[in-house]
Write a protein that holds these residues in place. Sequence first.
Motif, short mmCIF file in Angstrom:
data_model
loop_
_atom_site.label_atom_id
_atom_site.label_comp_id
_atom_site.label_asym_id
_atom_site.label_seq_id
_atom_site.Cartn_x
_atom_site.Cartn_y
_atom_site.Cartn_z
N GLY A 81 0.83 -1.20 0.00
CA GLY A 81 0.00 0.00 0.00
C GLY A 81 0.87 1.24 0.00
O GLY A 81 2.10 1.16 0.04
N PRO A 82 0.25 2.42 -0.04
CA PRO A 82 1.01 3.69 -0.10
C PRO A 82 1.90 3.88 1.11
O PRO A 82 1.68 3.27 2.16
N PRO A 83 2.90 4.76 1.00
CA PRO A 83 3.76 5.03 2.15
C PRO A 83 2.99 5.75 3.26
O PRO A 83 1.99 6.42 3.02
N GLY A 84 3.47 5.58 4.49
CA GLY A 84 2.89 6.28 5.62
C GLY A 84 1.55 5.76 6.06
O GLY A 84 0.78 6.49 6.70
N THR A 85 1.24 4.50 5.76
CA THR A 85 -0.08 3.95 6.12
C THR A 85 -0.01 2.91 7.24
O THR A 85 -1.03 2.32 7.58
N GLY A 86 1.17 2.64 7.77
CA GLY A 86 1.26 1.79 8.96
C GLY A 86 1.88 0.42 8.75
O GLY A 86 1.85 -0.42 9.66
N LYS A 87 2.49 0.16 7.60
CA LYS A 87 3.04 -1.18 7.33
C LYS A 87 4.18 -1.50 8.30
O LYS A 87 4.19 -2.56 8.93
N THR A 88 5.14 -0.60 8.40
CA THR A 88 6.27 -0.83 9.29
C THR A 88 5.83 -0.80 10.76
O THR A 88 6.30 -1.60 11.58
N SER A 89 4.91 0.09 11.08
CA SER A 89 4.42 0.18 12.46
C SER A 89 3.75 -1.12 12.89
O SER A 89 3.95 -1.59 14.02
N LEU A 90 2.97 -1.71 12.00
CA LEU A 90 2.31 -2.97 12.35
C LEU A 90 3.34 -4.08 12.54
O LEU A 90 3.20 -4.93 13.42
N ALA A 91 4.39 -4.08 11.71
CA ALA A 91 5.45 -5.07 11.88
C ALA A 91 6.10 -4.94 13.26
O ALA A 91 6.43 -5.93 13.91
N ARG A 92 6.27 -3.70 13.73
CA ARG A 92 6.86 -3.48 15.05
C ARG A 92 5.92 -3.96 16.15
O ARG A 92 6.36 -4.48 17.19
N ILE A 93 4.63 -3.77 15.95
CA ILE A 93 3.66 -4.27 16.94
C ILE A 93 3.73 -5.79 17.01
O ILE A 93 3.69 -6.39 18.09
#
Length: 376
Positions: free
Chosen positions: A58-70
């Motif tokens: 999906g587009p940048p800044g939508t939470g992909k990396t953040s969800l991986a950290r969770i």
Amino acid sequence: MSDLFTSSIDNDTRKPLAYRMAPTSFSDFVGQGEIVGEGKLLRKLIDADRIGSLIFFGPPGTGKTSLARIIANRTESKFIDLNAVESKVSDVRVVIEEAKKDFSYYRKKTILFVDEIHRFNKSQQDVLLKDLESGIIQFIGATTANPLYSLNSALVSRSKLFEFKPLTFFDIKQAVENAIKKDVLLKNWTITIDKDVLKKYIYSFDGDLRQVLNNLELMVLAKKADFGSEIILTNEDIEQVILHKMVHYDENEHYDLISAFIKSMRAGKEDDALYYMARMLLSGEDPRFVARRMVIFASEDVGLSDHSALLVANAVYSATEVIGMPEVEINLAHACCYLSRAGKSRESYTKIKDIMQRVKDKPNDSVPSHLRNWKI
């Protein structure tokens, strides 16, 4: 006046605001309720620590990396983070070998998170395949590209795909308000922003929370205000950061925007067509590409209903050859409006497609005698 760059405040303030405000639990995570809301498949997999292999796109800044950290915080697996831009095949092999040891000695699984996974070439992606099936490595890939086109089909088939959508205004508004109240640096001021100004600001970044937060911090720091004072963010402050915002335009956007442009002209919606054309041009698209598509459109969609359409489109294409941006946008707009308003006929397009198929089906039909090049 406080010196923000030599302050004794926590060194984390030197990291961007979006990094500092990255969520560590679902209670802080905003957006993507369709995939991580209570009872949704991905949420169940995470809660059960049975994620397998995942691809977030999906587009940048939508939470992909953040969800991986969770996931890293909630899982009992070892978590390894690689960036495909900086990593090599050898880096992936090292992770795999370490994962095999951890699994063999401690029965501990490893999660390998690869950001920008589309930047890995096919051979780098192939390295993962065997160990994904064994279950030794649980893989999470994040990409802004369409995985069906940018990733190895074997890797895609072994993974569950989850699409991340641009964040809504209310998602981002919540994140901004949280940052103003809770961030270790921003909470040192009383930050005020009018609701209409905030609305304009948020909508300017197309659902990219990372850009919204990081530019918010820039606006605050630019005020150079003493700690404890009030900072009022205005339209003028917003205009400054909007001028320098990064426009997202990758291969997916390239094809999606040209498709939307053509379909809008086909439907006679010239304002929509102009909007999509403007987005392409402002993102750095070659004006000649846009003009070529209009030349094709003039015969494919307008066709026999208006013979002048092809003349107009060709004239505008010639203009793109001799006139650069920004002036050529006037010529392109001329053709866009003309083609949108013109009648539509796909008769010649349909006929040539049918005839081409007929030739393929019966390529050796002989020419009738009365049409041959005979002299009697």
